[in-house]
Design a protein around this motif. Structure first.
Motif, PDB file in Angstrom:
ATOM      1  N   UNK A 162      33.239   7.853 -13.158  1.00 23.60           N
ATOM      2  CA  UNK A 162      34.681   7.712 -12.958  1.00 23.60           C
ATOM      3  C   UNK A 162      35.441   8.843 -13.649  1.00 23.60           C
ATOM      4  N   UNK A 163      35.066   9.175 -14.878  1.00 23.83           N
ATOM      5  CA  UNK A 163      35.785  10.234 -15.597  1.00 23.83           C
ATOM      6  C   UNK A 163      35.580  11.600 -14.938  1.00 23.83           C
ATOM      7  N   UNK A 164      34.402  11.843 -14.383  1.00 27.43           N
ATOM      8  CA  UNK A 164      34.160  13.109 -13.680  1.00 27.43           C
ATOM      9  C   UNK A 164      35.070  13.211 -12.460  1.00 27.43           C
ATOM     10  N   UNK A 165      35.133  12.136 -11.675  1.00 31.18           N
ATOM     11  CA  UNK A 165      35.993  12.154 -10.499  1.00 31.18           C
ATOM     12  C   UNK A 165      37.461  12.245 -10.892  1.00 31.18           C
ATOM     13  N   UNK A 166      37.864  11.551 -11.938  1.00 30.83           N
ATOM     14  CA  UNK A 166      39.260  11.607 -12.381  1.00 30.83           C
ATOM     15  C   UNK A 166      39.631  13.023 -12.812  1.00 30.83           C
ATOM     16  N   UNK A 167      38.712  13.703 -13.492  1.00 25.16           N
ATOM     17  CA  UNK A 167      38.970  15.074 -13.925  1.00 25.16           C
ATOM     18  C   UNK A 167      39.080  16.015 -12.721  1.00 25.16           C
ATOM     19  N   UNK A 168      38.220  15.851 -11.733  1.00 23.98           N
ATOM     20  CA  UNK A 168      38.279  16.689 -10.527  1.00 23.98           C
ATOM     21  C   UNK A 168      39.591  16.475  -9.778  1.00 23.98           C
ATOM     22  N   UNK A 169      39.971  15.212  -9.615  1.00 28.55           N
ATOM     23  CA  UNK A 169      41.202  14.915  -8.893  1.00 28.55           C
ATOM     24  C   UNK A 169      42.424  15.410  -9.654  1.00 28.55           C
ATOM     25  N   UNK A 170      42.399  15.296 -10.970  1.00 31.30           N
ATOM     26  CA  UNK A 170      43.510  15.781 -11.786  1.00 31.30           C
ATOM     27  C   UNK A 170      43.639  17.297 -11.656  1.00 31.30           C
TER      28      UNK A 170
END
Length: 179
Positions: A162-170
């Protein structure tokens, strides 16, 4: 450095020339290196899950469990395969040549859906495996500790995903805000 210096430096850069044929080869599905690696990953994953499905019934006592528990396991193993196929088609048709701001907005929206499906498929996969392997186990004493440890590892893995995807989307959102 002045703007004129930057312009002159920019004009002196020699681009790497590619022939039209080499550019067309990159656009073909069978020649694109990213799509090749994704196809290879899909073949390996599907082969691995098929082998597992062929042996789990006798190796992991699937015949002793109810039919619906076996269905949950099979469905949970299909989720990573669907995720890989979705990723392949996502990368196959990434952009369509409109202006960069609209392309980034479309990429952001598609990536949000892909991230959601990625996390959801991982939860379903992990949940199905845990359910199958813990069905009809009488948890007492140390078995609770082992189950909690396994659950902690899986929850940690999902949190990292989740944190990896959140960082990419951010990051994409920040790039979009710059336009």
């Amino acid at each position: 450095m002045e703007i004129d210096d930057l312009k002159s430096d920019w004009n002196t850069v020699q681009p790497i020339l590619k022939t039209d044929e080499s550019l067309l080869l990159l656009l073909q599905e069978n020649k694109h290196p990213v799509l090749k690696s994704i196809r290879k990953q899909i073949v390996i994953e599907v082969s691995s899950w098929l082998i597992f499905l062929l042996v789990y019934y006798s190796m992991f006592d699937g015949y002793l469990k109810p039919f619906w528990v076996n269905v949950v396991l099979v469905f949970s193993l299909i989720l990573p395969v669907l995720h890989s196929l979705y990723g392949y088609f996502y990368n196959k048709y990434l952009t369509d040549g409109t202006d960069i701001k609209k392309a980034l907005e479309r990429l952001y929206n598609r990536l949000k859906k892909y991230a959601f499906f990625s996390i959801l498929s991982r939860i379903g996969f992990v949940g199905g495996l845990l359910f199958f392997f813990t069905y009809n186990i009488d948890f007492k004493g140390i078995k609770y500790f082992f189950l909690l440890s396994i659950c902690f590892v899986f929850v940690f893995q999902i949190a990292v995903l989740y944190s990896i995807w959140a960082k990419r989307l951010k990051h994409i959102k920040e790039i979009m805000a710059g336009f």
